[in-house]
Write an enzyme that holds these catalytic residues in place. Structure first.
Site, PDB file in Angstrom:
ATOM      1  N   HIS A 205     -59.418   9.593 -47.095  1.00  0.00           N
ATOM      2  CA  HIS A 205     -60.165  10.312 -47.097  1.00  0.00           C
ATOM      3  C   HIS A 205     -61.419  11.102 -48.023  1.00  0.00           C
ATOM      4  O   HIS A 205     -62.208  11.840 -48.514  1.00  0.00           O
ATOM      5  CB  HIS A 205     -59.684  11.493 -45.543  1.00  0.00           C
TER       6      HIS A 205
HETATM    7  C1  UD1 Z   1     -60.328  19.231 -47.007  1.00  0.00           C
HETATM    8  C2  UD1 Z   1     -59.738  19.410 -47.982  1.00  0.00           C
HETATM    9  C3  UD1 Z   1     -58.586  17.958 -48.040  1.00  0.00           C
HETATM   10  C4  UD1 Z   1     -57.787  17.435 -47.165  1.00  0.00           C
HETATM   11  C5  UD1 Z   1     -58.552  17.109 -46.030  1.00  0.00           C
HETATM   12  C6  UD1 Z   1     -57.419  17.141 -45.132  1.00  0.00           C
HETATM   13  C7  UD1 Z   1     -60.352  20.701 -49.923  1.00  0.00           C
HETATM   14  C8  UD1 Z   1     -61.580  21.101 -51.243  1.00  0.00           C
HETATM   15  N1  UD1 Z   1     -60.290  19.397 -49.634  1.00  0.00           N
HETATM   16  O1  UD1 Z   1     -61.054  17.631 -47.095  1.00  0.00           O
HETATM   17  O2  UD1 Z   1     -57.711  18.414 -50.081  1.00  0.00           O
HETATM   18  O3  UD1 Z   1     -56.922  16.804 -47.646  1.00  0.00           O
HETATM   19  O4  UD1 Z   1     -59.956  17.849 -46.133  1.00  0.00           O
HETATM   20  O5  UD1 Z   1     -58.632  16.823 -43.999  1.00  0.00           O
HETATM   21  O6  UD1 Z   1     -60.705  22.087 -49.273  1.00  0.00           O
HETATM   22  N2  UD1 Z   1     -65.102  17.677 -40.681  1.00  0.00           N
HETATM   23  C9  UD1 Z   1     -65.482  17.617 -39.554  1.00  0.00           C
HETATM   24  N3  UD1 Z   1     -64.148  17.950 -37.949  1.00  0.00           N
HETATM   25  C10 UD1 Z   1     -63.572  19.497 -38.762  1.00  0.00           C
HETATM   26  C11 UD1 Z   1     -64.090  20.007 -40.295  1.00  0.00           C
HETATM   27  C12 UD1 Z   1     -64.443  18.449 -41.121  1.00  0.00           C
HETATM   28  O7  UD1 Z   1     -65.636  17.079 -39.124  1.00  0.00           O
HETATM   29  O8  UD1 Z   1     -63.182  19.417 -38.287  1.00  0.00           O
HETATM   30  C13 UD1 Z   1     -66.103  16.707 -41.194  1.00  0.00           C
HETATM   31  C14 UD1 Z   1     -67.345  17.814 -41.949  1.00  0.00           C
HETATM   32  O9  UD1 Z   1     -68.625  16.952 -41.748  1.00  0.00           O
HETATM   33  C15 UD1 Z   1     -67.230  17.848 -43.179  1.00  0.00           C
HETATM   34  C16 UD1 Z   1     -66.132  17.394 -43.293  1.00  0.00           C
HETATM   35  O10 UD1 Z   1     -65.697  16.690 -42.090  1.00  0.00           O
HETATM   36  O11 UD1 Z   1     -68.610  18.339 -43.896  1.00  0.00           O
HETATM   37  C17 UD1 Z   1     -65.594  17.285 -44.877  1.00  0.00           C
HETATM   38  O12 UD1 Z   1     -64.347  18.496 -44.451  1.00  0.00           O
HETATM   39  P1  UD1 Z   1     -63.915  19.627 -45.619  1.00  0.00           P
HETATM   40  O13 UD1 Z   1     -63.258  20.640 -45.158  1.00  0.00           O
HETATM   41  O14 UD1 Z   1     -65.093  20.180 -45.854  1.00  0.00           O
HETATM   42  O15 UD1 Z   1     -63.451  18.574 -46.374  1.00  0.00           O
HETATM   43  P2  UD1 Z   1     -62.286  17.608 -46.383  1.00  0.00           P
HETATM   44  O16 UD1 Z   1     -62.990  16.046 -46.665  1.00  0.00           O
HETATM   45  O17 UD1 Z   1     -61.614  17.581 -44.709  1.00  0.00           O
END
Ligand code: UD1
Length: 381
Positions: A205
């Site tokens: 991820h």
């Molecule tokens: C975030 C953390 C990372 C952690 C990871 C665990 C930061 C910078 N990164 O990364 O350190 O390892 O979480 O998962 O804070 N999305 C969904 N559903 C959700 C949440 C997110 O579909 O409930 C999708 C969305 O399209 C979003 C993408 O995942 O844009 C990324 O989510 P985001 O919270 O920005 O970062 P992660 O890659 O999850």
């Protein structure tokens, strides 16, 4: 009775905050659980609250997804009035996600004491958003609660004062040990037709691995080759879902939906090998004694390599396949670092609640001895 806000925002926070909340409450603190809403899906959020028995958040900030600045800013805007309203004695933040930094910044300017759980971890890779979050959060914190001696050594080398640094152990392992028996009763292996030791478990991820199609193609090539020897199961993080389906995965790799906490611990516990770019999984595999190959060029958790079952393979496909074959032929012996014993959150509660009066507690202002930034060096005229 001290009032302490505990902040959680995304999947890797939940298993870290839960034991800290319990330990603080057991010692008489009033805990307010604030959920920033960085993660919000059933599979990224709700299932963890159910599996871990975390109560519904007392406050929900609803920040949601967005660019780093948007997400961090939304959390800050929503958190600031909450501090004015609740006037806590302390705020506890965990890990290295955007919500961690956002709440740390607001707290530092608002005045309550700030405690960072998982302080001192360093990948020394400034292109990693989490590294920026870690370094900045530590700088803002009063209490630096380090999971291991290497993290404390990083803090000392950056000039933090001894009275701020506490090596408390690993709270994620508190939760792992507390839930292992329940996880072992999960039927997830049967559901996926797997047998103990008969598969490898993969997670991907990190933006560096999944946002760039060429990088992801290279990783999938390596995984395809490994799957010829050991079938692979890959629970898909939403960040990687679209790109994985665009590129397509080689035979022998099975994509499944993101798993809940208990199922995922069961999957790790029975895997022959775990291949991952996650931070927490490097720690959980070490505590479980399961071989782990980390698909990154660096790790902020070197103790899992030096004193655990983790091997850092990098992201070059040939190096990954060679490393995994070597690990399958000759798995590392199970070892577990000191203080990863299920009692880290008790030590944290002791530090926070028995650390003397607020007036005598450490503040970040006059730290960084050794960097030239020593407070009070300008003479008063
Ligand atoms: C975030 C953390 C990372 C952690 C990871 C665990 C930061 C910078 N990164 O990364 O350190 O390892 O979480 O998962 O804070 N999305 C969904 N559903 C959700 C949440 C997110 O579909 O409930 C999708 C969305 O399209 C979003 C993408 O995942 O844009 C990324 O989510 P985001 O919270 O920005 O970062 P992660 O890659 O999850």
């Amino acid at each position: 009775m001290p009032r302490i806000i505990c902040v959680a925002g995304a999947r890797p926070n939940y298993m870290k905050i839960k034991p800290v909340m319990d330990a603080l409450e057991a010692r008489g603190a009033e805990v307010v659980l604030v959920h920033t809403g960085q993660h919000y899906d059933e599979s990224m959020n709700d299932v963890f609250f159910r599996d871990l028995g975390i109560r519904s958040p007392d406050r929900y900030l609803g920040a949601g997804s967005g660019s780093h600045a948007v997400q961090t800013g939304r959390v800050m805007e929503a958190f600031e009035p909450l501090l004015d309203e609740l006037v806590p004695d302390a705020v506890v933040v965990v890990g290295d996600i955007n919500s961690t930094l956002a709440c740390a910044l607001v707290t530092a300017k608002a005045g309550p004491l700030l405690a960072h759980v998982e302080a001192g971890l360093r990948s020394r890779d400034w292109s990693m958003p989490e590294e920026v979050n870690r370094v900045a959060t530590d700088r803002l914190s009063d209490y630096l609660l380090a999971p291991s001696p290497d993290a404390a050594a990083n803090l000392r080398s950056e000039g933090y004062r001894e009275d701020q640094i506490h090596v408390v152990g690993n709270v994620m392992i508190d939760t792992l040990f507390a839930n292992l028996d329940r996880a072992r009763r999960s039927d997830v292996l049967a559901r996926y037709g797997l047998t103990r030791g008969g598969y490898g478990l993969v997670t991907l991820h990190r933006p560096a691995n999944v946002d760039d199609p060429d990088a992801l193609r290279g990783l999938l090539k390596a995984l395809g080759e490994i799957a010829g020897r050991c079938p692979l199961l890959l629970p898909v993080h939403p960040r990687a879902a679209e790109r994985l389906s665009e590129i397509g995965v080689p035979g022998g790799i099975r994509l499944v939906p993101a798993a809940g906490y208990l199922d995922f611990i069961a999957l790790q516990d029975s895997a022959r090998v775990v291949l991952t770019d996650s931070g927490g999984i490097q720690e959980e595999t070490t505590a479980l004694g399961v071989p782990c190959v980390t698909l990154r060029e660096n790790t902020e958790r070197p103790i899992t390599v030096e004193q655990g079952t983790n091997v850092l393979a990098g992201t070059d496909p040939d190096r990954i396949t060679a490393t995994v074959h070597r690990v399958l032929d000759d798995p590392p012996a199970p070892r577990c670092p000191e203080l990863w014993d299920g009692r880290a959150s008790e030590r944290i509660a002791q530090v926070l609640l028995e650390g003397g009066s607020a007036a005598t507690r450490p503040r970040p202002t006059d730290l960084v001895a050794g960097t030239g930034l020593v407070a009070g060096t300008v003479p008063v005229v």
